[in-house]
Motif scaffolding. Structure first.
Motif, PDB file in Angstrom:
ATOM      1  N   VAL A 132     -18.681  32.708   6.707  1.00 11.96           N
ATOM      2  CA  VAL A 132     -19.368  31.576   7.434  1.00 11.96           C
ATOM      3  C   VAL A 132     -18.731  30.875   7.899  1.00 11.96           C
ATOM      4  CG1 VAL A 132     -21.264  29.929   7.980  1.00 11.96           C
ATOM      5  CG2 VAL A 132     -21.641  32.167   6.909  1.00 11.96           C
ATOM      6  N   GLY A 133     -18.158  30.603   9.064  1.00 12.86           N
ATOM      7  CA  GLY A 133     -17.168  29.382   9.531  1.00 12.86           C
ATOM      8  C   GLY A 133     -18.295  28.095   9.958  1.00 12.86           C
ATOM      9  N   PHE A 134     -17.141  27.300  10.035  1.00 11.34           N
ATOM     10  CA  PHE A 134     -18.113  25.905  10.566  1.00 11.34           C
ATOM     11  C   PHE A 134     -17.419  25.431  11.998  1.00 11.34           C
ATOM     12  CE2 PHE A 134     -19.406  21.547  10.885  1.00 11.34           C
ATOM     13  CZ  PHE A 134     -20.382  21.760  10.654  1.00 11.34           C
TER      14      PHE A 134
ATOM     15  N   ASP B 181     -12.279  26.405  -3.436  1.00 14.08           N
ATOM     16  CA  ASP B 181     -11.026  26.387  -3.202  1.00 14.08           C
ATOM     17  C   ASP B 181     -10.401  26.006  -2.049  1.00 14.08           C
ATOM     18  OD1 ASP B 181      -7.881  27.940  -3.766  1.00 14.08           O
ATOM     19  OD2 ASP B 181      -8.718  28.030  -5.323  1.00 14.08           O
ATOM     20  N   ASP B 182      -9.447  25.292  -1.789  1.00 11.62           N
ATOM     21  CA  ASP B 182      -9.358  23.938  -0.677  1.00 11.62           C
ATOM     22  C   ASP B 182      -8.631  25.467  -0.395  1.00 11.62           C
ATOM     23  OD1 ASP B 182      -7.449  22.326   0.586  1.00 11.62           O
ATOM     24  OD2 ASP B 182      -6.334  21.292  -0.685  1.00 11.62           O
ATOM     25  N   GLY B 183      -8.160  25.412   1.249  1.00 10.36           N
ATOM     26  CA  GLY B 183      -7.847  25.525   2.570  1.00 10.36           C
ATOM     27  C   GLY B 183      -7.518  25.331   3.347  1.00 10.36           C
ATOM     28  N   GLY B 184      -6.782  23.745   2.668  1.00 13.00           N
ATOM     29  CA  GLY B 184      -6.063  23.256   3.600  1.00 13.00           C
ATOM     30  C   GLY B 184      -6.191  22.869   4.961  1.00 13.00           C
ATOM     31  N   TRP B 185      -7.436  23.000   6.130  1.00 17.53           N
ATOM     32  CA  TRP B 185      -7.645  23.122   7.225  1.00 17.53           C
ATOM     33  C   TRP B 185      -7.174  23.964   7.839  1.00 17.53           C
ATOM     34  CZ3 TRP B 185     -12.151  20.916   7.836  1.00 17.53           C
ATOM     35  CH2 TRP B 185     -12.805  20.179   6.670  1.00 17.53           C
ATOM     36  N   THR B 186      -5.977  24.882   6.846  1.00 14.92           N
ATOM     37  CA  THR B 186      -5.817  26.099   8.253  1.00 14.92           C
ATOM     38  C   THR B 186      -5.923  27.535   7.526  1.00 14.92           C
ATOM     39  OG1 THR B 186      -3.599  26.627   6.558  1.00 14.92           O
ATOM     40  CG2 THR B 186      -3.665  23.750   7.952  1.00 14.92           C
ATOM     41  N   ALA B 187      -4.865  28.117   8.550  1.00 16.27           N
ATOM     42  CA  ALA B 187      -5.935  29.897   8.436  1.00 16.27           C
ATOM     43  C   ALA B 187      -5.082  30.047   7.916  1.00 16.27           C
ATOM     44  CB  ALA B 187      -5.283  29.860   9.961  1.00 16.27           C
ATOM     45  N   ALA B 188      -3.108  29.837   6.761  1.00 13.36           N
ATOM     46  CA  ALA B 188      -2.753  30.105   6.133  1.00 13.36           C
ATOM     47  C   ALA B 188      -3.712  29.623   4.812  1.00 13.36           C
ATOM     48  CB  ALA B 188      -1.130  29.585   6.152  1.00 13.36           C
TER      49      ALA B 188
ATOM     50  N   GLU C 282     -10.914  27.884  11.515  1.00 16.13           N
ATOM     51  CA  GLU C 282      -9.693  28.130  11.650  1.00 16.13           C
ATOM     52  C   GLU C 282      -9.350  28.682   9.191  1.00 16.13           C
ATOM     53  OE1 GLU C 282      -6.352  25.617  13.011  1.00 16.13           O
ATOM     54  OE2 GLU C 282      -8.066  24.884  14.203  1.00 16.13           O
ATOM     55  N   MET C 283      -9.881  28.322   8.876  1.00 17.47           N
ATOM     56  CA  MET C 283      -9.634  28.442   7.199  1.00 17.47           C
ATOM     57  C   MET C 283     -10.124  29.669   7.457  1.00 17.47           C
ATOM     58  SD  MET C 283     -10.252  25.266   4.770  1.00 17.47           S
ATOM     59  CE  MET C 283     -11.865  24.517   5.842  1.00 17.47           C
ATOM     60  N   ALA C 284     -11.406  29.679   7.843  1.00 14.36           N
ATOM     61  CA  ALA C 284     -12.822  31.356   8.184  1.00 14.36           C
ATOM     62  C   ALA C 284     -11.010  32.470   9.224  1.00 14.36           C
ATOM     63  CB  ALA C 284     -13.659  30.824   8.771  1.00 14.36           C
ATOM     64  N   PHE C 285     -10.559  32.129  10.089  1.00 16.43           N
ATOM     65  CA  PHE C 285      -9.566  33.134  10.335  1.00 16.43           C
ATOM     66  C   PHE C 285      -8.776  33.640   9.406  1.00 16.43           C
ATOM     67  CE2 PHE C 285     -10.269  30.562  14.430  1.00 16.43           C
ATOM     68  CZ  PHE C 285     -11.321  31.243  14.586  1.00 16.43           C
ATOM     69  N   GLY C 286      -8.614  32.666   8.410  1.00 16.85           N
ATOM     70  CA  GLY C 286      -7.420  33.393   6.875  1.00 16.85           C
ATOM     71  C   GLY C 286      -8.391  34.048   6.757  1.00 16.85           C
ATOM     72  N   VAL C 287      -9.081  33.734   6.543  1.00 13.05           N
ATOM     73  CA  VAL C 287     -10.151  34.413   5.219  1.00 13.05           C
ATOM     74  C   VAL C 287     -10.244  36.290   5.661  1.00 13.05           C
ATOM     75  CG1 VAL C 287     -11.999  34.769   4.498  1.00 13.05           C
ATOM     76  CG2 VAL C 287     -10.866  32.355   3.885  1.00 13.05           C
ATOM     77  N   LEU C 288     -10.479  35.495   7.186  1.00 16.10           N
ATOM     78  CA  LEU C 288     -10.940  37.210   7.864  1.00 16.10           C
ATOM     79  C   LEU C 288      -9.969  38.333   7.521  1.00 16.10           C
ATOM     80  CD1 LEU C 288     -12.872  36.186  10.854  1.00 16.10           C
ATOM     81  CD2 LEU C 288     -14.035  37.513   7.811  1.00 16.10           C
TER      82      LEU C 288
ATOM     83  N   ALA D  31     -13.014  24.813   1.127  1.00 18.70           N
ATOM     84  CA  ALA D  31     -13.407  23.477   0.769  1.00 18.70           C
ATOM     85  C   ALA D  31     -11.956  23.242   2.503  1.00 18.70           C
ATOM     86  CB  ALA D  31     -13.136  21.993  -0.005  1.00 18.70           C
ATOM     87  N   GLY D  32     -11.730  22.018   2.627  1.00 22.43           N
ATOM     88  CA  GLY D  32     -11.174  20.914   3.535  1.00 22.43           C
ATOM     89  C   GLY D  32     -10.669  19.881   2.354  1.00 22.43           C
ATOM     90  N   PRO D  33      -9.617  20.113   2.396  1.00 28.63           N
ATOM     91  CA  PRO D  33      -9.204  18.123   1.440  1.00 28.63           C
ATOM     92  C   PRO D  33      -9.548  17.095   1.371  1.00 28.63           C
ATOM     93  CG  PRO D  33      -7.137  19.281   2.211  1.00 28.63           C
ATOM     94  CD  PRO D  33      -8.067  20.551   2.971  1.00 28.63           C
TER      95      PRO D  33
END
Length: 343
Positions: A284-286, A229-236, A261-267, A193-195
């Motif tokens: 899946v990203g957005f 979980d919170d992904g902070g809208w960033t790859a990290a 961008e969060m999905a890139f960090g997941v990958l 999630a993005g906070p």
């Protein structure tokens, strides 16, 4: 017509020169050049012929003043360096450049910037003919566009009373993303999630979370807070979220990320942990970020460039008297290489 070389004294011809060689008043020359009425056809032709032979070019600033317009459009957004506003601005600028308009940009990098922009909106309006607002969320103030602006307004990313709007259905798009994973047979589906951002009153995170939950409930699957979980809208942040989710007692077999961008960090994190995508984990990203295609990311596509083009065309239409419109842009699923059925 044949104008002698001594007829013009200045290196840059003026409408006074045209008036002198045609024998009509300066006012008549001005009306003829601006294609205004009440100029005889023969007179207009004579003026245009003289202007062409003298190689007359109207001074841009003078032409703007004569038109009664600023020939400037205001564009406001929280952060133009972020992916969504920067891509939208590219589409916007392509239209205004062709139409002869300049841009006056207001960037609201802090909450105080946003408050100041709204306080000083009337002053800003005096410098422009119309405005495009990108993720400004004026509507959360409980007011209509007329409460702040006295120029035509197009709001991108929100519905704003009194303004045209271009939006997406975040809840429906998120539901479609999760339904894709359900159709592939996944039952343990996590959410990165993005906070809510304290400096940006956006409803986007809540709407995408609701869409995620809608899809699970419609399929008879539980909504498990342990899979969020919170992904902070960033790859990290996305990478950190994956690490936490994989440590759960029942780790997910698929993830919906609220942004690419969060999905890139997941990958990236999945690769480091030896998780095969999509063999062990579907993602899946957005957005359909610029890098999404290159990375083969399945995602929900926001056609941000096209939305920017439509926003620009819409505000130009409003300036010419077109009615206010509300457009809901479709967000299709782009199924690529990061999603697959279990097994």
């Amino acid at each position: 017509m044949g104008i002698g070389s001594g007829a013009v004294s200045n290196s840059r011809p003026t409408i006074k020169d045209i008036a002198r060689v045609t024998g009509v008043s300066v006012a008549t020359v001005s009306r003829a050049l601006r294609n205004l009425p009440y100029v005889a056809s023969a007179t207009r032709s004579r003026v245009l012929d003289a202007a062409a032979e003298l190689q007359y070019e109207a001074h841009p600033q003078a032409a703007r003043l004569a038109s009664g317009r600023t020939w400037t459009i205001g564009v406001a957004a929280p952060q133009f360096g972020a992916w969504f506003p920067s891509r939208a601005l590219g589409g916007i600028n392509s239209v205004f450049a062709k139409a002869g308009y300049d841009l006056l940009i207001s960037m609201m990098a802090t909450p105080e910037d946003r408050r100041r922009f709204l306080r000083e909106a009337r002053s800003f309006c005096r410098r422009v003919d119309g405005l495009v607002l990108i993720d400004t969320f004026v509507s959360v103030e409980g007011e209509s566009a007329e409460a702040f602006f006295d120029r035509p307004v197009v709001a991108v990313g929100e519905r704003l009373e009194g303004a045209s709007s271009i939006t997406i259905d975040n809840r429906l798009a998120a539901r479609r993303a999760v339904e894709h994973l359900i159709e592939l047979g996944h039952e343990s589906i996590g959410l990165v999630a993005g906070p809510h951002l304290p400096d940006l009153p956006t409803p986007v995170p809540e709407q995408r979370r609701l869409g995620y939950e809608d899809a699970l409930r419609a399929a008879g699957l539980p909504v498990d807070p342990e899979l969020v979980d919170d992904g902070g809208w960033t790859a990290a942040g996305g990478a950190a979220a994956l690490s936490k989710l994989l440590e759960r007692a029942r780790p997910p077999t698929a993830l919906f990320c609220m942004s690419d961008e969060m999905a890139f960090g997941v990958l990236r994190a999945a690769t480091r942990r030896g998780q095969a995508v999509p063999g062990d984990l579907s993602v899946v990203g957005f957005d359909d970020h610029d890098l999404a295609g290159a990375l083969g990311l399945t995602t929900m596509r926001q056609a941000v460039d096209e939305m920017g083009v439509r926003a620009a065309a819409t505000v130009l239409g409003l300036i010419e008297g077109a009615p206010v419109t509300d457009i809901t842009w479709d967000v299709p699923l782009l199924a690529r290489e990061t999603t697959a059925g279990i097994g």
